[in-house]
Design a protein around this motif. Sequence first.
Motif, short mmCIF file in Angstrom:
data_model
loop_
_atom_site.label_atom_id
_atom_site.label_comp_id
_atom_site.label_asym_id
_atom_site.label_seq_id
_atom_site.Cartn_x
_atom_site.Cartn_y
_atom_site.Cartn_z
N THR A 32 0.89 -1.73 0.48
CA THR A 32 0.19 -0.10 -0.24
C THR A 32 0.91 0.88 -0.22
O THR A 32 0.69 2.50 0.22
CB THR A 32 -0.47 0.43 1.23
OG1 THR A 32 -0.30 0.35 2.61
CG2 THR A 32 -1.72 -0.54 1.42
N PHE A 39 -5.35 6.15 -2.89
CA PHE A 39 -6.18 6.35 -1.87
C PHE A 39 -6.45 7.44 -1.50
O PHE A 39 -7.88 7.90 -1.24
CB PHE A 39 -5.37 5.21 -0.75
CG PHE A 39 -5.60 4.06 -0.45
CD1 PHE A 39 -6.09 3.07 -1.79
CD2 PHE A 39 -4.15 3.41 -0.12
CE1 PHE A 39 -6.06 2.41 -1.54
CE2 PHE A 39 -3.61 2.09 0.03
CZ PHE A 39 -4.47 1.24 -0.79
N THR A 53 -2.77 3.42 5.98
CA THR A 53 -2.77 2.09 5.39
C THR A 53 -1.41 0.95 5.36
O THR A 53 -1.67 0.23 5.72
CB THR A 53 -3.45 1.80 3.96
OG1 THR A 53 -2.49 3.08 3.29
CG2 THR A 53 -4.33 2.25 3.54
N SER A 57 -0.45 -0.91 10.14
CA SER A 57 0.18 -2.66 9.82
C SER A 57 1.11 -2.49 10.31
O SER A 57 1.38 -3.55 11.20
CB SER A 57 0.24 -2.49 8.51
OG SER A 57 -1.24 -3.26 7.51
N THR A 95 -8.42 -7.61 0.82
CA THR A 95 -8.22 -6.47 1.22
C THR A 95 -8.92 -5.55 -0.52
O THR A 95 -8.98 -4.42 -0.22
CB THR A 95 -6.72 -6.17 1.36
OG1 THR A 95 -6.08 -6.66 2.80
CG2 THR A 95 -6.54 -4.20 1.47
N SER A 98 -12.43 -4.63 -0.69
CA SER A 98 -12.46 -3.75 0.61
C SER A 98 -13.29 -2.71 0.15
O SER A 98 -12.99 -1.34 -0.92
CB SER A 98 -11.25 -2.79 1.41
OG SER A 98 -10.80 -3.85 1.77
N PHE A 101 -12.71 2.87 2.96
CA PHE A 101 -11.21 2.68 3.29
C PHE A 101 -11.59 2.55 4.73
O PHE A 101 -10.34 1.85 5.60
CB PHE A 101 -11.23 4.37 4.17
CG PHE A 101 -9.79 4.84 4.38
CD1 PHE A 101 -8.61 4.99 3.77
CD2 PHE A 101 -9.75 6.01 5.11
CE1 PHE A 101 -7.26 4.81 3.64
CE2 PHE A 101 -8.21 5.62 6.20
CZ PHE A 101 -7.24 5.01 5.35
N LEU A 104 -11.15 -0.95 4.77
CA LEU A 104 -9.11 -1.96 4.08
C LEU A 104 -8.28 -1.12 5.54
O LEU A 104 -7.55 -1.84 5.01
CB LEU A 104 -9.11 -0.43 2.95
CG LEU A 104 -7.76 -0.47 2.74
CD1 LEU A 104 -6.76 -1.42 2.46
CD2 LEU A 104 -7.19 0.62 2.32
N LEU A 105 -8.21 -0.03 6.34
CA LEU A 105 -7.81 -0.07 7.61
C LEU A 105 -7.88 -1.75 8.52
O LEU A 105 -6.68 -1.96 8.76
CB LEU A 105 -8.19 1.17 8.12
CG LEU A 105 -7.78 2.19 7.54
CD1 LEU A 105 -8.23 3.50 8.62
CD2 LEU A 105 -6.25 2.55 7.45
N ARG A 108 -6.36 -4.05 6.80
CA ARG A 108 -4.65 -4.06 6.96
C ARG A 108 -4.08 -4.43 8.71
O ARG A 108 -2.87 -4.36 8.98
CB ARG A 108 -4.14 -2.64 6.88
CG ARG A 108 -4.01 -2.24 5.01
CD ARG A 108 -3.34 -2.85 4.31
NE ARG A 108 -1.97 -2.82 4.57
CZ ARG A 108 -1.03 -2.99 4.52
NH1 ARG A 108 -1.09 -3.81 3.37
NH2 ARG A 108 0.39 -2.61 4.47
#
Length: 410
Positions: A32, A39, A53, A57, A95, A98, A101, A104-105, A108
Amino acid sequence: MNYIQPHTKVYQKASIALFISGFVIFATLYTTQPLMPVFAKEFGISAASASLTLSISTGILAFALLAAAALADGFGLRNIMTISLFATSVLGLLTAFSPNFATLLVMRGLLGFFLAGVPAIAMTYVGEEFDPKGLGKMMGLYISGTSLGGMSGRLLTGLLTDLFGWRDALAIIGIICFVLSYLFWVFLPQPRHSARKQTNLKKTRLAYRTVFVNGRLMLLISLGFILMGSFVTMFNYIGFQLMGPPYRLSQTIIGLIFIVYLAGTLSSVYMGKKADSYGTSFMIKIAIAIMASGALITLFTWLPLKIAGIAVFTFGFFGAHSIASSWVGQQAGEQRVQASSLYLLSYYLGSSLAGSFGGFFWTHFEWPGIISFIAGLLLIAYPVIFFAGKGAREAETKKQLKPYSKNADI
């Protein structure tokens, strides 16, 4: 001891498996990073938010490393690494789907948790299962897998995003990593020496306490935060600058810039040898000065010079990180495992916290703000090295004077 010996089929399979493990983990982790400008545009968010992102992680990864090392005692090294790789690959694939957002988080964050199974355990597996005479080569192979994985993940993401879009890019990389995870499971031999055992929490707690009360060692451990925080800040926001005017580079070209990682692969060995010759404290100062020089060069607008600055910065970072991590191991004594774990914790927290906080400087001051933030972090490193080095010299002096004092008393 029945170690895995060089020039055997088992050794060759294990070598491939360990290379794959490093490749998969770091290719997935950094997919990412080149997508942050994408994004920001697609989800209508700031640069700092887009950086989450990666930061979420690495932040979860930092703490999960400690848990993974403890779980390995009960579940086995090979089992934890295999679960880590398959879960990472599946989450990397999911992912891509997603819908927003926030999702997505979440994906991640889960990915960061499962990522921890390999970095926390791979080096332990190598140390316990391979012939001690060949440990250096095997460690080097694993680390080369992590380096090439990080570089390839970024390169592939940029190329595939230009061709198909970011969702397809993440899905394709997830599928590739799943296939590689299967090969890891097939090739890696069952451990012969690392039998499952009960974790002794009391001994572990005491070992960590010994590290925490060692001020000199904790200063060295904090270098991980400073170095990785600077490095990730540079690469988190360089894409925003290069996609905007006057450059307007494509994702593929920006991805190609990550080839500068090869400079880091060379510097970790080169600077490590120089540290043996000229002293750890001196050479890490030189390496950080190289980082700062590279960062300042990126302030020039001419693109070839800017890329050269990134390469210089990367060379300095890998050299400094190599020296710092080995310095921690040298000073930790019997608490080497705990000190190394805390160094990695500091290292990934730097990636998470500093990497996101850099977004404030990008939003308000653009690229000069990013370089000012990086320069500030690197300046902090010098008093840290001074006091850590001073403490190390005092401890060494005491060791040398101790036998002399006894003789004087006689």
